[in-house]
Design a protein around this motif. Structure first.
Motif, PDB file in Angstrom:
ATOM      1  N   LEU A  60      43.000  23.063  45.551  1.00 15.85           N
ATOM      2  CA  LEU A  60      41.881  22.658  44.710  1.00 15.85           C
ATOM      3  C   LEU A  60      41.177  23.869  44.110  1.00 15.85           C
ATOM      4  N   ASN A  61      40.985  24.918  44.902  1.00 19.50           N
ATOM      5  CA  ASN A  61      40.332  26.125  44.391  1.00 19.50           C
ATOM      6  C   ASN A  61      41.101  26.721  43.226  1.00 19.50           C
ATOM      7  N   ARG A  62      42.423  26.750  43.329  1.00 16.51           N
ATOM      8  CA  ARG A  62      43.236  27.286  42.234  1.00 16.51           C
ATOM      9  C   ARG A  62      43.086  26.437  40.982  1.00 16.51           C
ATOM     10  N   MET A  63      43.093  25.134  41.155  1.00 16.68           N
ATOM     11  CA  MET A  63      42.916  24.252  40.000  1.00 16.68           C
ATOM     12  C   MET A  63      41.587  24.525  39.298  1.00 16.68           C
ATOM     13  N   LEU A  64      40.511  24.526  40.081  1.00 18.07           N
ATOM     14  CA  LEU A  64      39.194  24.680  39.478  1.00 18.07           C
ATOM     15  C   LEU A  64      39.007  26.055  38.861  1.00 18.07           C
ATOM     16  N   GLY A  70      39.763  28.444  31.629  1.00 15.68           N
ATOM     17  CA  GLY A  70      40.265  27.864  30.389  1.00 15.68           C
ATOM     18  C   GLY A  70      39.167  27.286  29.518  1.00 15.68           C
ATOM     19  N   GLU A  71      38.231  26.576  30.132  1.00 19.61           N
ATOM     20  CA  GLU A  71      37.137  25.994  29.352  1.00 19.61           C
ATOM     21  C   GLU A  71      36.202  27.088  28.830  1.00 19.61           C
ATOM     22  N   ARG A  76      34.617  30.283  23.868  1.00 19.68           N
ATOM     23  CA  ARG A  76      34.569  31.575  23.185  1.00 19.68           C
ATOM     24  C   ARG A  76      35.424  31.568  21.912  1.00 19.68           C
ATOM     25  N   ILE A  77      36.551  30.880  21.941  1.00 16.52           N
ATOM     26  CA  ILE A  77      37.397  30.777  20.740  1.00 16.52           C
ATOM     27  C   ILE A  77      36.622  30.091  19.617  1.00 16.52           C
ATOM     28  N   TYR A  78      36.010  28.960  19.937  1.00 19.15           N
ATOM     29  CA  TYR A  78      35.266  28.230  18.901  1.00 19.15           C
ATOM     30  C   TYR A  78      34.043  29.008  18.433  1.00 19.15           C
ATOM     31  N   ALA A  79      33.397  29.715  19.342  1.00 19.61           N
ATOM     32  CA  ALA A  79      32.227  30.523  18.948  1.00 19.61           C
ATOM     33  C   ALA A  79      32.632  31.586  17.930  1.00 19.61           C
ATOM     34  N   GLU A 101      33.999  21.284  24.744  1.00 16.39           N
ATOM     35  CA  GLU A 101      34.449  22.332  25.666  1.00 16.39           C
ATOM     36  C   GLU A 101      33.295  22.835  26.533  1.00 16.39           C
ATOM     37  N   GLN A 102      32.106  22.922  25.956  1.00 15.91           N
ATOM     38  CA  GLN A 102      30.944  23.343  26.741  1.00 15.91           C
ATOM     39  C   GLN A 102      30.629  22.316  27.824  1.00 15.91           C
ATOM     40  N   GLU A 103      30.766  21.046  27.491  1.00 14.99           N
ATOM     41  CA  GLU A 103      30.557  19.992  28.481  1.00 14.99           C
ATOM     42  C   GLU A 103      31.570  20.113  29.616  1.00 14.99           C
ATOM     43  N   HIS A 104      32.831  20.355  29.254  1.00 14.20           N
ATOM     44  CA  HIS A 104      33.865  20.545  30.279  1.00 14.20           C
ATOM     45  C   HIS A 104      33.524  21.735  31.163  1.00 14.20           C
ATOM     46  N   PHE A 105      33.135  22.846  30.533  1.00 13.19           N
ATOM     47  CA  PHE A 105      32.821  24.061  31.274  1.00 13.19           C
ATOM     48  C   PHE A 105      31.673  23.814  32.255  1.00 13.19           C
ATOM     49  N   ASP A 106      30.651  23.108  31.816  1.00 13.05           N
ATOM     50  CA  ASP A 106      29.502  22.838  32.677  1.00 13.05           C
ATOM     51  C   ASP A 106      29.912  21.976  33.875  1.00 13.05           C
TER      52      ASP A 106
END
Length: 228
Positions: A60-64, A70-71, A76-79, A101-106
């Motif tokens: 799980l740690n690796r996934m997160l 990635g998020e 940063r790409i879109y910014a 993407e910001q929602e995903h990151f949060d």
């Protein structure tokens, strides 16, 4: 070659050099302290804080950690693309995709705290590489910017599908809430891919070469972020 294209190629090259540097670092040393061993019961082998065994928590740690990186990179790409295309009709579209993407990151950041997962040590590298990629593709034109989204989302959608399948296994069934969130992320990424295609991604200059480079970079970043 025009100065704009030279600058764009330079930005993409900078991102590639950052990726090479990270790869060299990953070959020389892999960080294995993914879980604080003080939180593991030496008798049962299970976390003192939850139902996960050490092996389950490590997975799980690796996934997160990868999803967090990635998020972050997607934001940063879109910014970067918005800075280049800020006066174009595409800015609203980029705003909308960046917001997803910001929602995903949060949400991933919250899960990182909940499951005591450390972020990748390569986050500063991905910051520079993602911004350079976003700026470089935007300087090549809106179609190249859309091709960037197309390539990134192809890899990320496949990556989330792999994680969703893994979280469907019986020994990780108790992580159904994590799985539900990743399904939402996957669906959003697939939508971004389809929008990019509709917006002319396939008409980007050197489309095949550009998307192959970006996909390879994304896959390399995923593997490195799992370990470092």
């Amino acid at each position: 070659i025009s100065s704009t294209k030279t600058t764009a190629i330079g930005g993409i090259s900078l991102g590639c050099r950052a990726l090479v540097l990270a790869t060299q670092r990953g070959i020389s040393s892999e960080v294995s302290s993914e879980v604080d061993h003080r939180l593991i019961d030496p008798v049962t082998g299970y976390s003192r804080l939850s139902k996960e065994s050490f092996g389950q928590r490590r997975r799980l740690n690796r996934m997160l950690r990868v999803d967090h990186a990635g998020e972050f990179a997607a934001v940063r790409i879109y910014a970067a693309q918005k800075k280049i295309l800020q006066n174009s009709e595409d800015k609203k579209l980029l705003d909308e995709m960046e917001a997803h993407e910001q929602e995903h990151f949060d949400k991933v950041s919250d899960m990182m705290k909940e499951y005591r997962t450390r972020p990748t040590a390569l986050l500063p590298v991905w910051d520079a590489a993602a911004f350079a990629l976003g700026a470089g593709t935007a300087l090549l034109g809106r179609e190249a910017a859309m091709a960037c989204t197309q390539a990134v989302e192809t890899v990320i959608s496949e990556h989330y599908n792999d994680q969703i399948r893994e979280l469907s296994q019986p020994d990780l069934a108790h992580l159904s809430e994590v799985r539900r969130k990743l399904v939402q992320f996957r669906d959003d990424e697939e939508m971004h891919h389809d929008i990019a295609v509709e917006q002319g991604a396939n008409n980007a200059p050197l489309h095949s070469v550009l998307t192959t480079i970006i996909k390879t970079g994304c896959k390399t970043a995923i593997e490195l972020s799992k370990r470092i």
